[in-house]
Motif scaffolding. Structure first.
Motif, short mmCIF file in Angstrom:
data_model
loop_
_atom_site.label_atom_id
_atom_site.label_comp_id
_atom_site.label_asym_id
_atom_site.label_seq_id
_atom_site.Cartn_x
_atom_site.Cartn_y
_atom_site.Cartn_z
N THR A 44 0.87 -1.23 -0.08
CA THR A 44 0.00 0.12 0.08
C THR A 44 0.73 1.20 0.00
OG1 THR A 44 -1.67 -1.02 1.17
CG2 THR A 44 -1.75 1.46 1.27
N PHE A 63 0.84 5.55 -0.38
CA PHE A 63 0.12 6.84 -0.02
C PHE A 63 1.17 7.77 -1.02
CE2 PHE A 63 -2.51 6.77 4.05
CZ PHE A 63 -2.88 5.57 3.45
N PHE A 107 -2.78 1.94 -4.40
CA PHE A 107 -2.61 3.55 -4.10
C PHE A 107 -3.58 4.23 -3.40
CE2 PHE A 107 0.35 2.34 -7.65
CZ PHE A 107 1.40 2.99 -7.19
N SER A 108 -3.08 5.04 -2.34
CA SER A 108 -4.12 6.06 -2.23
C SER A 108 -3.44 7.49 -2.68
CB SER A 108 -4.36 6.08 -0.48
OG SER A 108 -5.00 7.30 -0.08
N THR A 168 -0.54 16.08 -0.62
CA THR A 168 0.49 15.58 0.20
C THR A 168 0.21 15.91 1.81
OG1 THR A 168 2.08 15.75 -1.56
CG2 THR A 168 3.02 15.92 0.61
N LEU A 192 -2.16 13.30 3.25
CA LEU A 192 -1.56 12.02 3.46
C LEU A 192 -0.65 12.12 4.34
CD1 LEU A 192 -1.04 11.10 -0.47
CD2 LEU A 192 -2.74 10.40 1.17
N GLN A 241 -2.07 11.52 7.74
CA GLN A 241 -2.63 10.20 7.93
C GLN A 241 -1.64 9.15 8.16
OE1 GLN A 241 -4.73 9.28 4.18
NE2 GLN A 241 -6.28 10.57 4.66
N VAL A 242 -0.56 9.35 7.51
CA VAL A 242 0.87 8.48 7.89
C VAL A 242 1.47 8.89 9.35
CG1 VAL A 242 3.14 8.14 7.22
CG2 VAL A 242 1.41 8.29 5.53
N ALA A 281 -0.02 2.32 5.79
CA ALA A 281 0.47 2.70 4.54
C ALA A 281 2.00 1.68 4.32
CB ALA A 281 0.45 4.11 4.09
N PHE A 284 5.29 6.29 1.53
CA PHE A 284 4.55 7.52 1.63
C PHE A 284 5.54 8.42 0.68
CE2 PHE A 284 4.81 12.09 3.40
CZ PHE A 284 3.63 12.40 2.75
N THR A 341 7.13 3.59 5.51
CA THR A 341 6.64 3.88 6.89
C THR A 341 7.14 3.28 7.97
OG1 THR A 341 4.64 2.50 6.60
CG2 THR A 341 4.68 4.78 5.73
#
Length: 253
Positions: free
Chosen positions: A26, A28, A54-55, A59, A62, A65-66, A72, A75, A218
């Motif tokens: 995954t 991002f 992908f998401s 930026t 994301l 979120q990270v 994810a 990134f 990540t």
């Protein structure tokens, strides 16, 4: 080196239970990298059998979120500020951060429009009282680069009252393509993939900080394919795809 990574993935997949072996990677990634990342992922999957999902978003969205621990594995940021922010807050492995590409800033308008000079009079005449679409300069890398360029060229004061800030650069591009706004400040790569717009002017590289696309693994990732995909992004196949879509890769570190 990459072949060794591929062999490592294959070896690990053979040892893992079926469900784990079939897991996805995954990523991002900044919205402006959609087409490039999807093509790169297709090449990676054909080489390794690992599917990449992908998401895509702005930026800043994301990054938060990270930082919060979203599931994810990688990134990909459109600037160093957000990557630094995420690294400092424990969202990515600092040692894994690397630059994969750069870009250019342009003004895009309706197809068949004439070239536009980067001066207040011509831009004001083209806008004719309407708005200039660009990514939000307070939160989005493309917007920050754009604001810096306009300031350095002495144009910010003349256009700041006519901005239409958008959540990301692709939304700004779509606004121009639909005819909602007559002019958009976007990345060159965005304008090149939209058939309903034309590049009217290109900002000098010296007018804004270097546009840096950075990728990192990540902290929450345990996927064995994360490091190989990161390596793949700076390898010849991925770099060729990025170049073919208008990204600048001669500054990759």
């Amino acid at each position: 080196m990459y072949k060794r990574f591929c062999l490592a993935i294959a070896f690990m997949a053979a040892l893992l239970p079926p469900i784990a072996a079939a897991s996805e990677l995954t990523v991002f990634a900044a919205a402006s990298m959609r087409e490039a990342m999807e093509r790169i992922a297709s090449e990676f999957e054909s080489e390794t059998g690992m599917r990449v999902v992908f998401s895509f978003a702005g930026t800043g969205t994301l990054a938060r979120q990270v930082e919060a621990g979203a599931p994810a594995d990688l990134f990909i940021s459109a600037d160093s500020d957000w990557m630094d922010y995420v690294a400092e807050n424990g969202g990515v492995e600092p040692a894994s951060v690397r630059q994969i590409a750069s870009n250019k800033l342009v003004l895009a308008g309706p197809k068949e429009s004439p070239a536009l000079g980067l001066n207040a009079a011509e831009i004001a005449g083209f806008l004719d009282g309407q708005r200039l679409a660009m990514a939000d300069p307070d939160t989005v890398p493309a917007g920050r680069y754009g604001k810096a360029a306009l300031e350095n060229l002495g144009l910010w004061q003349s256009v700041s009252g006519q901005l239409a800030p958008m959540e990301n650069v692709r939304v700004a591009l779509a606004s121009v393509a639909r005819g909602d706004t007559p002019l958009g400040l976007v990345y060159r790569t965005d304008a090149q993939i939209e058939p309903n717009v034309a590049i009217l002017a290109t900002f000098p590289d010296t007018s804004h900080p270097e546009i840096r696309y950075l990728a990192a693994v990540t902290e929450v990732s345990s996927n064995p394919a994360a490091d190989p995909f990161l390596e793949f992004l700076t390898g010849p196949d991925a770099q060729e795809i990025l170049q073919s879509l208008g990204f600048v890769t001669d500054k990759v570190e």
